[in-house]
Design a protein around this motif. Structure first.
Motif, PDB file in Angstrom:
ATOM      1  N   GLY A  94     -22.642   7.456  14.204  1.00 29.98           N
ATOM      2  CA  GLY A  94     -22.246   6.089  13.897  1.00 29.98           C
ATOM      3  C   GLY A  94     -22.046   5.879  12.416  1.00 29.98           C
ATOM      4  O   GLY A  94     -21.480   6.710  11.721  1.00 29.98           O
ATOM      5  N   PHE A  95     -22.539   4.773  11.936  1.00 28.97           N
ATOM      6  CA  PHE A  95     -22.362   4.399  10.550  1.00 28.97           C
ATOM      7  C   PHE A  95     -23.717   4.404   9.859  1.00 28.97           C
ATOM      8  O   PHE A  95     -24.434   3.409   9.882  1.00 28.97           O
ATOM      9  CB  PHE A  95     -21.716   3.011  10.457  1.00 28.97           C
ATOM     10  CG  PHE A  95     -20.343   2.969  11.084  1.00 28.97           C
ATOM     11  CD1 PHE A  95     -19.269   3.574  10.459  1.00 28.97           C
ATOM     12  CD2 PHE A  95     -20.135   2.335  12.297  1.00 28.97           C
ATOM     13  CE1 PHE A  95     -18.010   3.548  11.029  1.00 28.97           C
ATOM     14  CE2 PHE A  95     -18.878   2.303  12.872  1.00 28.97           C
ATOM     15  CZ  PHE A  95     -17.812   2.912  12.245  1.00 28.97           C
ATOM     16  N   PRO A  96     -24.047   5.498   9.214  1.00 31.22           N
ATOM     17  CA  PRO A  96     -25.341   5.583   8.524  1.00 31.22           C
ATOM     18  C   PRO A  96     -25.347   4.731   7.249  1.00 31.22           C
ATOM     19  O   PRO A  96     -24.325   4.162   6.844  1.00 31.22           O
ATOM     20  CB  PRO A  96     -25.464   7.069   8.187  1.00 31.22           C
ATOM     21  CG  PRO A  96     -24.067   7.567   8.152  1.00 31.22           C
ATOM     22  CD  PRO A  96     -23.287   6.736   9.128  1.00 31.22           C
ATOM     23  N   ARG A  97     -26.471   4.674   6.627  1.00 30.35           N
ATOM     24  CA  ARG A  97     -26.667   3.871   5.422  1.00 30.35           C
ATOM     25  C   ARG A  97     -25.639   4.213   4.337  1.00 30.35           C
ATOM     26  O   ARG A  97     -25.142   3.340   3.644  1.00 30.35           O
ATOM     27  CB  ARG A  97     -28.083   4.078   4.888  1.00 30.35           C
ATOM     28  CG  ARG A  97     -28.403   3.182   3.717  1.00 30.35           C
ATOM     29  CD  ARG A  97     -29.806   3.359   3.268  1.00 30.35           C
ATOM     30  NE  ARG A  97     -30.671   3.260   4.441  1.00 30.35           N
ATOM     31  CZ  ARG A  97     -31.975   3.324   4.412  1.00 30.35           C
ATOM     32  NH1 ARG A  97     -32.595   3.500   3.281  1.00 30.35           N
ATOM     33  NH2 ARG A  97     -32.687   3.228   5.512  1.00 30.35           N
ATOM     34  N   PHE A  98     -25.331   5.500   4.183  1.00 35.79           N
ATOM     35  CA  PHE A  98     -24.359   5.920   3.171  1.00 35.79           C
ATOM     36  C   PHE A  98     -23.020   5.221   3.380  1.00 35.79           C
ATOM     37  O   PHE A  98     -22.367   4.801   2.423  1.00 35.79           O
ATOM     38  CB  PHE A  98     -24.188   7.443   3.203  1.00 35.79           C
ATOM     39  CG  PHE A  98     -23.184   7.951   2.205  1.00 35.79           C
ATOM     40  CD1 PHE A  98     -23.488   8.014   0.859  1.00 35.79           C
ATOM     41  CD2 PHE A  98     -21.927   8.365   2.623  1.00 35.79           C
ATOM     42  CE1 PHE A  98     -22.563   8.477  -0.063  1.00 35.79           C
ATOM     43  CE2 PHE A  98     -21.000   8.833   1.710  1.00 35.79           C
ATOM     44  CZ  PHE A  98     -21.315   8.891   0.369  1.00 35.79           C
TER      45      PHE A  98
END
Length: 186
Positions: free
Chosen positions: A69-73
């Protein structure tokens, strides 16, 4: 057994922005060019949605793990992109209003560079998008500051960037829909 080339949420996001870029920025073109471009952009977006739906269905049917998915980075990159966009627009608009779209294309293009490191399976595509959109952005900025033509900048940086994003997403979705395979399952 081979699996289809998937159409992920990133392709859907790219197609969404690409469609908006084309729909909004084609307004300066003659209607005999703007209308077909807009129609083709919407058709391309629908194809990307169909590719995404097919990917989701196949992942569910096979019980495959959900894609990354969309990690913190990712969210850090998006936050920096927003800061650069709005900060740059605040500086550029009073100096040269025509430069806005060139700046937007450049910042959006550059934001794909760190994302290429985040998703190795799409690295080459993301680097191409980064290069093309950044070049269109720089060209738009040069045009804005030399010929001061907002319509020309909108076509180059706006419509051009939209076509880059739509082309990337559409190509992937067509591979999903026609069943072109890639990478044998491990």
């Amino acid at each position: 057994m081979n699996r289809r080339a998937p159409t992920f949420i990133g392709h859907l996001i790219g197609a969404s922005f690409g469609t908006v870029f084309v729909l909004v920025n084609a307004s300066g073109l003659p209607s005999n060019a703007a209308v077909p471009l807009r129609i083709l952009a919407v058709i391309a977006f629908v194809v990307v949605v169909l590719g995404f739906v097919r990917t989701v269905r196949e992942l569910r049917a096979t019980g495959a793990p959900r894609p990354v998915g969309f990690p913190r980075f990712y969210w850090m990159v998006v936050a920096l992109e927003a800061l650069a966009l709005f900060g740059g627009l605040a500086v550029l608009r009073p100096i040269e209003p025509a430069a806005a779209l060139g700046w937007i294309a450049l910042v959006v293009g550059v934001h794909f560079l760190p994302l290429a490191g985040l998703w190795p399976e799409g690295r080459t595509q993301l680097l191409w998008i980064a290069s093309l959109m950044s070049a269109l952005g720089v060209l738009g900025l040069v045009l804005a500051f030399t010929v001061h033509d907002a319509v020309l900048v909108a076509v180059v940086s706006g419509v051009g960037s939209g076509l880059v994003l739509l082309g990337w997403s559409l190509g992937q979705s067509l591979r999903t829909l026609i069943g072109r395979t890639f990478l044998p399952e491990v």
